[in-house]
Every structure is written in C-alpha cells, then in structure tokens.
Design a protein around this motif. Structure first.
Motif, PDB file in Angstrom:
ATOM      1  N   ARG A   7      50.670  49.357  42.026  1.00  0.00           N
ATOM      2  CA  ARG A   7      50.790  48.519  43.089  1.00  0.00           C
ATOM      3  C   ARG A   7      49.997  47.114  42.882  1.00  0.00           C
ATOM      4  NH1 ARG A   7      50.257  51.243  48.163  1.00  0.00           N
ATOM      5  NH2 ARG A   7      50.572  49.125  49.030  1.00  0.00           N
ATOM      6  N   LEU A   8      49.010  47.155  42.074  1.00  0.00           N
ATOM      7  CA  LEU A   8      48.276  45.976  41.633  1.00  0.00           C
ATOM      8  C   LEU A   8      49.235  44.809  40.864  1.00  0.00           C
ATOM      9  CD1 LEU A   8      44.877  47.273  40.364  1.00  0.00           C
ATOM     10  CD2 LEU A   8      45.285  45.610  42.291  1.00  0.00           C
ATOM     11  N   ALA A   9      50.123  45.353  40.244  1.00  0.00           N
ATOM     12  CA  ALA A   9      51.201  44.902  39.301  1.00  0.00           C
ATOM     13  C   ALA A   9      52.272  44.158  40.265  1.00  0.00           C
ATOM     14  CB  ALA A   9      52.108  45.778  38.434  1.00  0.00           C
ATOM     15  N   ARG A  10      52.291  44.619  41.602  1.00  0.00           N
ATOM     16  CA  ARG A  10      53.402  43.917  42.663  1.00  0.00           C
ATOM     17  C   ARG A  10      52.667  42.800  42.990  1.00  0.00           C
ATOM     18  NH1 ARG A  10      55.044  49.309  45.464  1.00  0.00           N
ATOM     19  NH2 ARG A  10      54.288  48.280  47.264  1.00  0.00           N
ATOM     20  N   TRP A  11      51.551  42.443  43.379  1.00  0.00           N
ATOM     21  CA  TRP A  11      50.811  41.656  44.129  1.00  0.00           C
ATOM     22  C   TRP A  11      49.950  40.887  43.346  1.00  0.00           C
ATOM     23  CZ3 TRP A  11      45.707  41.233  45.776  1.00  0.00           C
ATOM     24  CH2 TRP A  11      45.088  42.337  45.385  1.00  0.00           C
ATOM     25  N   PHE A  12      49.419  41.256  42.323  1.00  0.00           N
ATOM     26  CA  PHE A  12      48.132  40.881  41.844  1.00  0.00           C
ATOM     27  C   PHE A  12      48.616  40.418  40.122  1.00  0.00           C
ATOM     28  CE2 PHE A  12      44.110  41.451  39.470  1.00  0.00           C
ATOM     29  CZ  PHE A  12      43.429  40.211  39.873  1.00  0.00           C
ATOM     30  N   ALA A  13      48.609  41.466  39.496  1.00  0.00           N
ATOM     31  CA  ALA A  13      48.951  41.248  37.788  1.00  0.00           C
ATOM     32  C   ALA A  13      48.853  42.794  37.251  1.00  0.00           C
ATOM     33  CB  ALA A  13      47.874  40.413  37.275  1.00  0.00           C
ATOM     34  N   PRO A  14      49.374  42.881  36.251  1.00  0.00           N
ATOM     35  CA  PRO A  14      49.258  44.298  35.746  1.00  0.00           C
ATOM     36  C   PRO A  14      48.000  44.455  35.120  1.00  0.00           C
ATOM     37  CG  PRO A  14      51.299  43.182  34.682  1.00  0.00           C
ATOM     38  CD  PRO A  14      50.444  42.066  35.751  1.00  0.00           C
ATOM     39  N   VAL A  15      47.355  45.551  35.260  1.00  0.00           N
ATOM     40  CA  VAL A  15      46.117  45.835  34.974  1.00  0.00           C
ATOM     41  C   VAL A  15      46.208  47.140  34.211  1.00  0.00           C
ATOM     42  CG1 VAL A  15      43.887  46.654  35.753  1.00  0.00           C
ATOM     43  CG2 VAL A  15      45.006  45.025  37.106  1.00  0.00           C
ATOM     44  N   SER A  16      45.416  47.105  32.985  1.00  0.00           N
ATOM     45  CA  SER A  16      45.400  48.408  32.069  1.00  0.00           C
ATOM     46  C   SER A  16      43.944  48.904  31.787  1.00  0.00           C
ATOM     47  CB  SER A  16      46.276  48.161  30.894  1.00  0.00           C
ATOM     48  OG  SER A  16      45.485  47.238  30.092  1.00  0.00           O
ATOM     49  N   GLY A  17      43.600  50.078  31.688  1.00  0.00           N
ATOM     50  CA  GLY A  17      42.357  50.482  31.557  1.00  0.00           C
ATOM     51  C   GLY A  17      41.693  51.613  32.386  1.00  0.00           C
ATOM     52  N   TRP A  76      42.598  33.925  44.588  1.00  0.00           N
ATOM     53  CA  TRP A  76      42.338  34.724  45.539  1.00  0.00           C
ATOM     54  C   TRP A  76      43.038  34.581  46.918  1.00  0.00           C
ATOM     55  CZ3 TRP A  76      41.404  39.242  43.771  1.00  0.00           C
ATOM     56  CH2 TRP A  76      40.684  39.443  42.774  1.00  0.00           C
ATOM     57  N   ASP A  77      43.313  33.404  47.555  1.00  0.00           N
ATOM     58  CA  ASP A  77      43.907  33.240  48.365  1.00  0.00           C
ATOM     59  C   ASP A  77      45.218  33.402  48.275  1.00  0.00           C
ATOM     60  OD1 ASP A  77      44.935  31.973  51.118  1.00  0.00           O
ATOM     61  OD2 ASP A  77      43.087  30.527  51.286  1.00  0.00           O
ATOM     62  N   THR A  78      45.786  32.918  47.309  1.00  0.00           N
ATOM     63  CA  THR A  78      47.299  33.365  46.967  1.00  0.00           C
ATOM     64  C   THR A  78      47.492  34.730  47.067  1.00  0.00           C
ATOM     65  OG1 THR A  78      47.425  31.311  45.934  1.00  0.00           O
ATOM     66  CG2 THR A  78      49.078  33.027  45.528  1.00  0.00           C
ATOM     67  N   TYR A  79      46.606  35.609  46.171  1.00  0.00           N
ATOM     68  CA  TYR A  79      46.823  37.054  46.071  1.00  0.00           C
ATOM     69  C   TYR A  79      46.559  37.758  47.423  1.00  0.00           C
ATOM     70  CZ  TYR A  79      46.673  36.626  41.100  1.00  0.00           C
ATOM     71  OH  TYR A  79      47.055  36.204  39.932  1.00  0.00           O
ATOM     72  N   VAL A  80      45.757  37.382  48.454  1.00  0.00           N
ATOM     73  CA  VAL A  80      45.499  37.983  49.507  1.00  0.00           C
ATOM     74  C   VAL A  80      46.500  37.770  50.441  1.00  0.00           C
ATOM     75  CG1 VAL A  80      42.993  38.184  49.661  1.00  0.00           C
ATOM     76  CG2 VAL A  80      44.083  36.417  51.029  1.00  0.00           C
ATOM     77  N   ARG A  81      47.442  36.825  50.420  1.00  0.00           N
ATOM     78  CA  ARG A  81      48.692  36.368  51.052  1.00  0.00           C
ATOM     79  C   ARG A  81      49.746  37.170  50.250  1.00  0.00           C
ATOM     80  NH1 ARG A  81      48.339  30.850  53.636  1.00  0.00           N
ATOM     81  NH2 ARG A  81      46.520  30.188  53.277  1.00  0.00           N
ATOM     82  N   ARG A  82      49.701  37.255  49.234  1.00  0.00           N
ATOM     83  CA  ARG A  82      50.642  38.082  48.567  1.00  0.00           C
ATOM     84  C   ARG A  82      50.455  39.827  48.670  1.00  0.00           C
ATOM     85  NH1 ARG A  82      53.556  36.214  44.099  1.00  0.00           N
ATOM     86  NH2 ARG A  82      53.440  38.010  42.915  1.00  0.00           N
ATOM     87  N   LEU A  83      49.203  39.987  48.967  1.00  0.00           N
ATOM     88  CA  LEU A  83      48.957  41.446  49.250  1.00  0.00           C
ATOM     89  C   LEU A  83      49.464  41.837  50.798  1.00  0.00           C
ATOM     90  CD1 LEU A  83      47.642  44.411  48.787  1.00  0.00           C
ATOM     91  CD2 LEU A  83      45.457  43.331  49.603  1.00  0.00           C
ATOM     92  N   GLU A  84      49.135  40.904  51.570  1.00  0.00           N
ATOM     93  CA  GLU A  84      49.651  41.068  52.848  1.00  0.00           C
ATOM     94  C   GLU A  84      51.280  41.259  53.259  1.00  0.00           C
ATOM     95  OE1 GLU A  84      49.518  38.759  57.287  1.00  0.00           O
ATOM     96  OE2 GLU A  84      48.018  38.134  55.523  1.00  0.00           O
ATOM     97  N   ALA A  85      51.842  40.437  52.166  1.00  0.00           N
ATOM     98  CA  ALA A  85      53.729  40.480  52.078  1.00  0.00           C
ATOM     99  C   ALA A  85      53.959  41.973  51.726  1.00  0.00           C
ATOM    100  CB  ALA A  85      54.037  39.217  51.639  1.00  0.00           C
ATOM    101  N   ASP A  86      53.259  42.243  50.625  1.00  0.00           N
ATOM    102  CA  ASP A  86      53.547  43.572  50.011  1.00  0.00           C
ATOM    103  C   ASP A  86      53.189  44.745  50.821  1.00  0.00           C
ATOM    104  OD1 ASP A  86      54.167  45.015  47.271  1.00  0.00           O
ATOM    105  OD2 ASP A  86      52.282  45.712  47.941  1.00  0.00           O
ATOM    106  N   VAL A  87      52.079  44.942  51.489  1.00  0.00           N
ATOM    107  CA  VAL A  87      51.896  45.938  52.350  1.00  0.00           C
ATOM    108  C   VAL A  87      52.735  45.997  53.431  1.00  0.00           C
ATOM    109  CG1 VAL A  87      49.560  46.350  51.614  1.00  0.00           C
ATOM    110  CG2 VAL A  87      50.164  44.977  53.734  1.00  0.00           C
TER     111      VAL A  87
END
Length: 165
Positions: free
Chosen positions: A45-55, A131-142
C-alpha cells in the motif's frame, strides 16, 4: 493545476531558543481505521501513494524508503502500537528527525494525525510540501481515485510553504 491550491498542513515552531520545526497534518479519510492503518504500514500500500519501503516495521526494526530521486533514508522504528500509532526516526541532514503517524476512528471514517518534527527552518518547506502531496495521494488512494501528480503538486505546495516559512 487549475484550481487554487491551499496547504493542508501547519508548521509549528519550537519555543524560544529552539530552532527545530515540525510539520503537522490532521486529516479525515473516508475509510475504516483498519484500512487507513494498513495504507500507512503495508509495503504494498505504501508503494502506491508514498514510496517503496523495505525492511522491518516492528519496534527497533530498521527500514529503507526508496524515493524516485535515489534518496533512500535508513529509518528506525521507535514505537509501533498497531493499529493506532507508528513512530520512526528519519535521518535528515545528519539529524534524526521523528515522524509520528496516529490513526483513530473519526465518525464514519478515520483520522490520520501525522507529525514530522526536528526539522530546520531551511528544510521545513520541502518536507511540508512533500507530506502535503503524500496526504493528498493517500486520500485519492483510499477513495480509489487517480493520484495527484507528484511533481506538479509538490512544486505548487513548496512555493506556498516557502512563503509561509
């Protein structure tokens, strides 16, 4: 970007003599708290709106964020209390900045309180716009909508946050 863009976050300055700054976002999402938590912690899910995360996203675990511009911060989880609170250190310019994401029920939906602290005045406009861009992208994603373009959105917001610095 045809519409007049407004910032969604706020910048908080430290007390007198404290030069650190925080950016804070308090947003309602039309989804369940469980879904919002998953969107903020599941690598797919993070990769869709934020960035790929590993770990390892468990307390004491370390993870890497893989941004498109080759920035790959090595972060460390300080607290993870699923499904409500995730706190991690994010190295920014040699300083361990701290990001806190808190998820709660909010009427028919869910609320995300996101705080990124220990930033400097010179860094805050860029991180606030990000972060502002990311919270907008999260809103669109959900919501299942098309995500706003990263570059256009960030550029418009960066100018607004820089003016507010």
């Amino acid at each position: 970007m045809g519409e007049l863009m407004q910032v969604l976050g706020r910048i908080e300055r430290g007390s007198d003599g404290d030069e650190t700054v925080a950016v804070v976002f308090d947003r309602h999402y039309a989804t369940t708290p469980e879904d919002l938590w998953q969107a903020c912690t599941d690598p797919d899910r993070l990769a869709r709106w934020f960035a790929p995360v590993s770990g390892d996203l468990r307390p004491g675990g370390r993870f890497t964020i893989h941004f498109d511009d080759a920035d790959t911060p090595q972060c460390r989880v300080l607290t993870c209390k699923a499904p409500t609170r995730l706190v991690w250190e994010w190295p920014v310019g040699g300083v361990a900045s701290v990001v806190t994401a808190e998820v709660a029920a909010d009427g028919e939906g869910a609320r995300l309180l996101l705080r990124h602290e220990r930033l400097t005045s010179a860094q805050v406009a860029g991180y606030a716009a990000g972060w502002d861009t990311y919270v907008r992208r999260l809103e669109a994603d959900v919501a299942g909508n098309a995500l706003p373009d990263w570059g256009d959105t960030w550029s418009a917001l960066h100018a607004l946050y820089a003016a507010a610095r």
